[in-house]
Design an enzyme around this catalytic site. Structure first.
Site, mmCIF file in Angstrom:
data_model
loop_
_atom_site.group_PDB
_atom_site.id
_atom_site.type_symbol
_atom_site.label_atom_id
_atom_site.label_comp_id
_atom_site.label_asym_id
_atom_site.label_seq_id
_atom_site.Cartn_x
_atom_site.Cartn_y
_atom_site.Cartn_z
ATOM 1 C CD GLN A 48 31.125 -3.139 14.076
ATOM 2 O OE1 GLN A 48 30.403 -3.957 14.258
ATOM 3 N NE2 GLN A 48 31.193 -2.316 15.136
ATOM 4 C CB SER A 91 36.119 -8.939 14.947
ATOM 5 O OG SER A 91 35.175 -8.452 15.848
ATOM 6 C CB SER A 101 27.143 -8.473 10.523
ATOM 7 O OG SER A 101 27.460 -9.187 11.801
ATOM 8 C CD GLU A 156 28.071 -3.201 17.800
ATOM 9 O OE1 GLU A 156 29.136 -2.801 18.003
ATOM 10 O OE2 GLU A 156 28.132 -4.323 17.252
ATOM 11 C CG ASN A 195 25.967 -11.064 27.469
ATOM 12 O OD1 ASN A 195 26.248 -10.215 26.676
ATOM 13 N ND2 ASN A 195 24.830 -11.657 27.702
ATOM 14 C CD GLU A 196 31.450 -14.549 28.718
ATOM 15 O OE1 GLU A 196 31.418 -13.800 27.630
ATOM 16 O OE2 GLU A 196 30.637 -15.640 28.869
HETATM 17 C C1 FAD Z 1 26.169 -12.517 15.305
HETATM 18 C C2 FAD Z 1 27.634 -11.906 15.264
HETATM 19 C C3 FAD Z 1 27.772 -10.652 14.366
HETATM 20 C C4 FAD Z 1 29.116 -9.975 14.628
HETATM 21 N N1 FAD Z 1 29.298 -9.010 13.854
HETATM 22 C C5 FAD Z 1 30.622 -8.165 13.770
HETATM 23 C C6 FAD Z 1 30.637 -7.389 12.895
HETATM 24 O O1 FAD Z 1 29.869 -7.009 12.067
HETATM 25 N N2 FAD Z 1 31.882 -6.667 12.790
HETATM 26 C C7 FAD Z 1 32.900 -7.144 13.726
HETATM 27 O O2 FAD Z 1 33.850 -6.449 13.638
HETATM 28 N N3 FAD Z 1 32.689 -8.256 14.465
HETATM 29 C C8 FAD Z 1 31.537 -8.926 14.480
HETATM 30 N N4 FAD Z 1 31.335 -9.777 15.374
HETATM 31 C C9 FAD Z 1 32.493 -10.358 16.287
HETATM 32 C C10 FAD Z 1 32.408 -9.992 17.680
HETATM 33 O O3 FAD Z 1 32.322 -8.614 17.877
HETATM 34 C C11 FAD Z 1 33.285 -10.861 18.466
HETATM 35 O O4 FAD Z 1 33.117 -12.275 18.287
HETATM 36 C C12 FAD Z 1 33.358 -10.551 20.154
HETATM 37 O O5 FAD Z 1 33.877 -9.422 20.297
HETATM 38 C C13 FAD Z 1 34.205 -11.493 20.865
HETATM 39 O O6 FAD Z 1 35.462 -11.820 20.157
HETATM 40 P P1 FAD Z 1 35.967 -13.242 19.922
HETATM 41 O O7 FAD Z 1 35.270 -13.723 18.991
HETATM 42 O O8 FAD Z 1 37.363 -13.035 19.306
HETATM 43 O O9 FAD Z 1 36.191 -13.896 21.210
HETATM 44 P P2 FAD Z 1 37.418 -13.928 22.263
HETATM 45 O O10 FAD Z 1 37.497 -12.405 22.698
HETATM 46 O O11 FAD Z 1 38.542 -14.859 21.948
HETATM 47 O O12 FAD Z 1 36.511 -14.444 23.595
HETATM 48 C C14 FAD Z 1 36.361 -15.940 23.563
HETATM 49 C C15 FAD Z 1 35.789 -16.054 24.997
HETATM 50 O O13 FAD Z 1 36.500 -15.682 26.103
HETATM 51 C C16 FAD Z 1 35.713 -14.698 27.123
HETATM 52 N N5 FAD Z 1 36.816 -13.504 27.278
HETATM 53 C C17 FAD Z 1 37.721 -12.688 26.518
HETATM 54 N N6 FAD Z 1 38.498 -12.115 27.336
HETATM 55 C C18 FAD Z 1 37.852 -11.981 28.560
HETATM 56 C C19 FAD Z 1 38.203 -11.411 29.955
HETATM 57 N N7 FAD Z 1 39.074 -10.148 29.918
HETATM 58 N N8 FAD Z 1 37.173 -11.509 30.676
HETATM 59 C C20 FAD Z 1 36.350 -12.621 30.903
HETATM 60 N N9 FAD Z 1 36.103 -13.419 29.965
HETATM 61 C C21 FAD Z 1 36.780 -13.124 28.763
HETATM 62 C C22 FAD Z 1 34.704 -14.036 25.962
HETATM 63 O O14 FAD Z 1 33.700 -13.268 26.656
HETATM 64 C C23 FAD Z 1 34.483 -15.160 25.361
HETATM 65 O O15 FAD Z 1 33.377 -15.926 25.900
HETATM 66 C C24 FAD Z 1 30.238 -10.531 15.386
HETATM 67 C C25 FAD Z 1 29.799 -11.639 16.042
HETATM 68 C C26 FAD Z 1 28.548 -12.276 16.185
HETATM 69 C C27 FAD Z 1 28.591 -13.542 16.912
#
Ligand code: FAD
Length: 390
Positions: free
Chosen positions: A124, A127, A161, A244, A366-367
């Site tokens: 997928q 991101s 992933s 998902e 979770n946020e």
């Molecule tokens: C084990 C694992 C597998 C994954 N697999 C895939 C995959 O296969 N394909 C893929 O595309 N992605 C994948 N991901 C990525 C995942 O979807 C993203 O890490 C996730 O959506 C969070 O985005 P970010 O890391 O950019 O964090 P950010 O969006 O930058 O967030 C950083 C922090 O800020 C908080 N935050 C951001 N916006 C808000 C808001 N509006 N209100 C409150 N809090 C907020 C978030 O909750 C988080 O705690 C994977 C991640 C993990 C850990």
């Protein structure tokens, strides 16, 4: 909600239990290693050969036309047998439902069957470095190539992933930079060995290459590999997101099986009272999640929609997973650090604990799920969008 199963459903459970009892490989080496990925693909072939790979799919695609109830029964039996998490998960749980819904007949013919036996594993690619929670801000783009009848992809995806071991990917690209953020996005399917694609593995907390960054350097994708209409990618993608977070990624069978192992561990160990209450809490939480899921099954079977309630599931299973693994580590004490011969469960408790820590992040943090629950279920005011001027 009634927890009574029909004679056919009970027979289905018995058949699944027997087959899994005879064939389940138990825990396999990590699918995030080359050897592990090979072993997992072999297990997918075994499942498919006996039509246990995609039980809810039509029979002509190798399924059993199973109902939602039977699917949850299968998942309970699957994890009860100790069988491993599926390497085909992205394909069969995330992409397939939208291929059935939005795919052309040709796309369905090309892509569904090879994901049932592990011959094509999907990644997928949603991101991006600047677009996780705020997915609509993706910058990877696709520009039209009328001459060849397709699109040219460029940009970067991350945290994908299984990408280092996968064959194909699915993801969103911006096709109309002038359009509003959620519009002008298009959903593409692409091979990971296409010219111009580079996959760079990213080590996880445990050191295995569980993720990849994917770089697109003018990658050609034909019109045949646009999923849904050009510009309609957001709507197509959102029909996957509900899957998902909701039932398909984390069916309760997985946690019920883990909590059964936790109770067995507690029985083996001289547990102190603090750990005992953790075991009890985990057991109750797993049973509660199971009952809640059966309620959801009844709702969906009656024509309901999971909608924002997928976020409730997601919060629940991700916290349950961490809690039960913390309790296991507490029971194991210093033994939790052991690896190799003689280590309790070959070190699986600690490995699974590390993975559980990712639960509150993937499939939407979770946020963000709490925001969804607050706004769409509890009807609280919308959060302030910092991008909008007061
Ligand atoms: C084990 C694992 C597998 C994954 N697999 C895939 C995959 O296969 N394909 C893929 O595309 N992605 C994948 N991901 C990525 C995942 O979807 C993203 O890490 C996730 O959506 C969070 O985005 P970010 O890391 O950019 O964090 P950010 O969006 O930058 O967030 C950083 C922090 O800020 C908080 N935050 C951001 N916006 C808000 C808001 N509006 N209100 C409150 N809090 C907020 C978030 O909750 C988080 O705690 C994977 C991640 C993990 C850990």
């Amino acid at each position: 909600m009634s927890m009574k199963f029909t004679a056919d459903e009970s027979a289905f459970r018995a058949e699944a239990r027997q087959w899994l009892g005879e064939n389940s490989p138990g825990r396999l080496p990590s699918m995030d290693t080359e050897n592990g990925a090979r072993a997992h693909r072999q297990w997918e072939r075994t499942l498919a050969a006996s039509r246990w790979s995609v039980v809810a799919w039509p029979e002509d695609l190798g399924g059993r036309d199973a109902s939602l109830t039977e699917w949850v029964i299968f998942e309970e039996e699957y994890y009860r047998s100790g069988a491993p998490t599926r390497i085909s998960q992205n394909g069969i749980s995330l992409l397939a439902p939208i291929l059935f819904q939005h795919g052309t007949a040709d796309q369905q013919a090309r892509y569904l069957q090879p994901m049932t036996d592990g011959s094509e594993v999907w990644a997928q690619a949603w991101s991006e470095p600047e677009a996780g929670s705020d997915l609509a801000s993706i910058r990877s783009r696709a520009s039209r190539d009328d001459e060849r009848g397709g699109w040219i992809l460029s940009g970067q995806k991350t945290w994908s992933s299984r990408a280092p071991w996968a064959d194909r990917g699915f993801g969103l690209f911006r096709t109309d930079p002038q359009a509003e953020r959620h519009r002008g996005l298009t959903y593409f399917l692409f091979p990971l060995d296409a010219e111009g694609v580079t996959v760079r593995p990213i080590g996880q907390l445990d050191g295995d290459a569980g993720f990849g960054e994917i770089f697109f350097d003018d990658v050609f994708v034909s019109d045949d590999d646009v999923l849904g209409a050009p510009g309609d990618g957001w709507r197509v993608a959102m029909s996957t997101a509900g899957n998902e977070r909701g039932l398909s990624l984390r069916s309760p069978g997985r946690f019920c099986a883990a909590v059964d192992r936790l109770v067995a561990l507690w029985n083996e160990r001289d547990a102190d009272s603090a750990a005992t209450s953790g075991v009890v809490d985990s057991w109750i939480a797993a049973q509660a999640y199971r009952l809640y899921t059966w309620g959801t099954v009844e709702n969906l079977s009656g024509g309901g929609d999971i909608g924002a309630y997928g976020s409730v599931n997601k919060l629940f299973w991700s916290q349950l997973d961490i809690g039960l693994h913390e309790t296991a580590l507490e029971l194991l004490g210093p033994d939790a650090e052991l690896r190799g011969e003689g280590a309790p469960a070959d070190g699986a408790w600690a490995d699974d604990y590390l993975f559980s820590l990712a639960g509150p992040i993937y499939a939407g943090t979770n946020e963000i799920q709490r925001n969804i629950v607050a706004e769409r279920i509890l009807g609280l005011p919308r959060e302030i969008d910092a991008r909008k001027k007061p």
